[in-house]
Design a protein around this motif. Sequence first.
Motif, PDB file in Angstrom:
ATOM      1  N   UNK A   1      60.475  63.015  73.920  1.00 33.95           N
ATOM      2  CA  UNK A   1      61.593  63.384  74.772  1.00 33.95           C
ATOM      3  C   UNK A   1      61.869  62.455  75.932  1.00 33.95           C
ATOM      4  N   UNK A   2      61.046  61.434  76.128  1.00 35.58           N
ATOM      5  CA  UNK A   2      61.222  60.524  77.260  1.00 35.58           C
ATOM      6  C   UNK A   2      61.480  59.099  76.797  1.00 35.58           C
ATOM      7  N   UNK A   3      62.275  58.368  77.575  1.00 34.06           N
ATOM      8  CA  UNK A   3      62.500  56.947  77.316  1.00 34.06           C
ATOM      9  C   UNK A   3      61.291  56.175  77.844  1.00 34.06           C
ATOM     10  N   UNK A   4      60.635  55.413  76.948  1.00 35.03           N
ATOM     11  CA  UNK A   4      59.450  54.662  77.371  1.00 35.03           C
ATOM     12  C   UNK A   4      59.746  53.168  77.517  1.00 35.03           C
ATOM     13  N   UNK A   5      60.821  52.695  76.874  1.00 35.16           N
ATOM     14  CA  UNK A   5      61.158  51.277  76.989  1.00 35.16           C
ATOM     15  C   UNK A   5      62.605  51.077  76.564  1.00 35.16           C
ATOM     16  N   UNK A   6      63.307  50.171  77.228  1.00 38.89           N
ATOM     17  CA  UNK A   6      64.699  49.889  76.900  1.00 38.89           C
ATOM     18  C   UNK A   6      65.027  48.455  77.295  1.00 38.89           C
ATOM     19  N   UNK A   7      65.896  47.821  76.505  1.00 35.63           N
ATOM     20  CA  UNK A   7      66.294  46.456  76.821  1.00 35.63           C
ATOM     21  C   UNK A   7      66.958  45.783  75.647  1.00 35.63           C
ATOM     22  N   UNK A   8      67.139  44.469  75.745  1.00 41.52           N
ATOM     23  CA  UNK A   8      67.722  43.695  74.653  1.00 41.52           C
ATOM     24  C   UNK A   8      66.823  43.808  73.423  1.00 41.52           C
ATOM     25  N   UNK A   9      67.446  43.921  72.240  1.00 35.66           N
ATOM     26  CA  UNK A   9      66.684  44.154  71.013  1.00 35.66           C
ATOM     27  C   UNK A   9      65.632  43.079  70.788  1.00 35.66           C
ATOM     28  N   UNK A  10      66.001  41.811  70.938  1.00 38.53           N
ATOM     29  CA  UNK A  10      65.057  40.716  70.703  1.00 38.53           C
ATOM     30  C   UNK A  10      63.851  40.810  71.636  1.00 38.53           C
ATOM     31  N   UNK A  11      64.090  41.223  72.866  1.00 40.55           N
ATOM     32  CA  UNK A  11      63.004  41.332  73.837  1.00 40.55           C
ATOM     33  C   UNK A  11      62.079  42.494  73.503  1.00 40.55           C
ATOM     34  N   UNK A  12      62.653  43.669  73.244  1.00 40.08           N
ATOM     35  CA  UNK A  12      61.838  44.864  73.005  1.00 40.08           C
ATOM     36  C   UNK A  12      61.047  44.741  71.706  1.00 40.08           C
ATOM     37  N   UNK A  13      61.670  44.235  70.638  1.00 32.50           N
ATOM     38  CA  UNK A  13      60.974  44.145  69.354  1.00 32.50           C
ATOM     39  C   UNK A  13      60.046  42.932  69.281  1.00 32.50           C
ATOM     40  N   UNK A  14      60.413  41.865  69.967  1.00 36.50           N
ATOM     41  CA  UNK A  14      59.600  40.649  69.898  1.00 36.50           C
ATOM     42  C   UNK A  14      58.453  40.624  70.898  1.00 36.50           C
ATOM     43  N   UNK A  15      58.669  41.205  72.068  1.00 37.56           N
ATOM     44  CA  UNK A  15      57.639  41.226  73.105  1.00 37.56           C
ATOM     45  C   UNK A  15      57.592  42.612  73.760  1.00 37.56           C
TER      46      UNK A  15
END
Length: 567
Positions: free
Chosen positions: A230-244
């Motif tokens: 139920x909580x947002x733990x991480x958000x950002x540009x797709x390349x950043x979140x999935x890559x790092x």
Amino acid sequence: MSLLEIEDLTVEFPTRRALFTAVKNAHLSVEPGEIHGLVGESGAGKSTIGAAVMGLLDRPGRIAGGIIRYKGEEISGLDTDAMRALRGKKISMIFQDPLTSLNPLFTVRQQLVETISEHLDVTADEANTRARDLIDRVGIPDPEARLDQYPHQFSGGMRQRVVIALALCSEPDVIIADEPTTALDVSIQAQILDLIKELATERQVGVILITHDMGVIADTTDKVTVMYMGEVVESGATAQVLGQPSHPYTKSLIAAVPRPTVKLDRFPLISYGGRVMEFAIEDLKRNWPEVQTDRSKTLVQADAITKRFVQTRAILPRNRKMFTAVDAAKFDIKQGEVFGLVGESGSGKSTIARMIAGLYKVDGGEVSFDGKPVSNQPGGVPDWYRKQIQMIFQDPYSSLNPRMRVDEIIAEPARHHGLLAGQALKDRVSELLDRVGLGAAAGLKYPHEFSGGQRQRISIARALATQPRFLICDEPTSALDVSIQAQILNILKDLQEHLGLTMLFISHDLPVVRQMCNRVGVMKNGALVEVAETEALFASPQHPYTQQLLSLMPRLDGLSDEGLSVA
């Protein structure tokens, strides 16, 4: 100014016993022309956010805090009439289950034309023309004829395309797509995702893409938000979140994704939050009959098997119109091997599985098991053969009797074949529930009390009750998120490696097929066009259709490799 803004959204569901918070202080925004991915496990709150934006929260659910804005104006407090005017026309939703979101009593044309006429100022002829164009645009062949059919006359993938066409009827500014490609094979998935990207680019539509498919997220979205409990733990540009990824849960989630380019020894499990449930294969193995597997010997032989269905009924055979679902398919499955079948929806994969299982009559050719013919025998499918094979179906909920307790469901196959009775049967059921990580106490519950992944574990326990030699797995993980999928696939790997089980594995998820299968057969329009060793097929496909299929597979090049165990 953002098209859609969600700030500190909290959604609660009051119950008689306690207050359940489905979403807590969630935040995200969608810009014009942007595709924003929303990922997380089942129950993370993804679909609840979509329902809150649409004003479609199931009672007694309520927005307990936060603000939702559309083009700068708050919409979270609108009354029913104001929300109805906005919903569909400005903000549309593609629902996860197409069968329940289409009216079974109306044709596809009636439903599309009604939606178009409701939201756009067009004539009846213009509405009909637009309906036909939309059906054609989402890739349904022969649109004029299919418009006058009912939802039950379409396959699952076709129904999903109809739902997408409905969402596009009003030319909305925002589309919330809730698992829009779950039931689709890679070719249709690519077509639908290309359509969503085209809408975002050309018409500056903002899209919230809710999915458990990380390949779709990697290939389609501009930004991604990761949710947990139920909580947002991480958000950002797709390349950043999935890559790092920075959050431990995001790292764990990405590690569980099957890779299309590298074969893993085992799938990493979600370790964040202490929710890992392991499969006790060693304990199960102790009570399993020892099986000697010789990979050079054939266990299952499909010799030019054919299946035809009646399309047009008639008293005289010459006036009947037949449809050939499977046309002279020929292959064998070795002892202890996992043989995969891939292809588009309607290519004949599940029909082959049902012929081998004895659920469909074989109209031509023959199925043999361990050198003995089993299809079209005088007394039907031999009982000795039914003991040796079991099937795990795509939808665990519809394949489990809702009126039976779980312990009764698992006991039924062994009881039917007279293998066990009394206390010995109860012990077998308790052991199987323990080994699949549910615990013996789960036997006292009913199927509706479990999640999708837990129900699939029940299906596996039932399939193991007769201690079979051959398992047919028909899309066993298509509806599961990556964490539960990793658990189920590890269970199937253990069953093959430690118990010597032979499997037919059917899936439209090509990365999963690469991880699971020793050899793969490719189906197109009822014909088996190519059979090869898995690595050879993925490295150097020979048939043009196989080449096309693999070219559409998500590459997942940008995903972090942290936590992977390469075979």
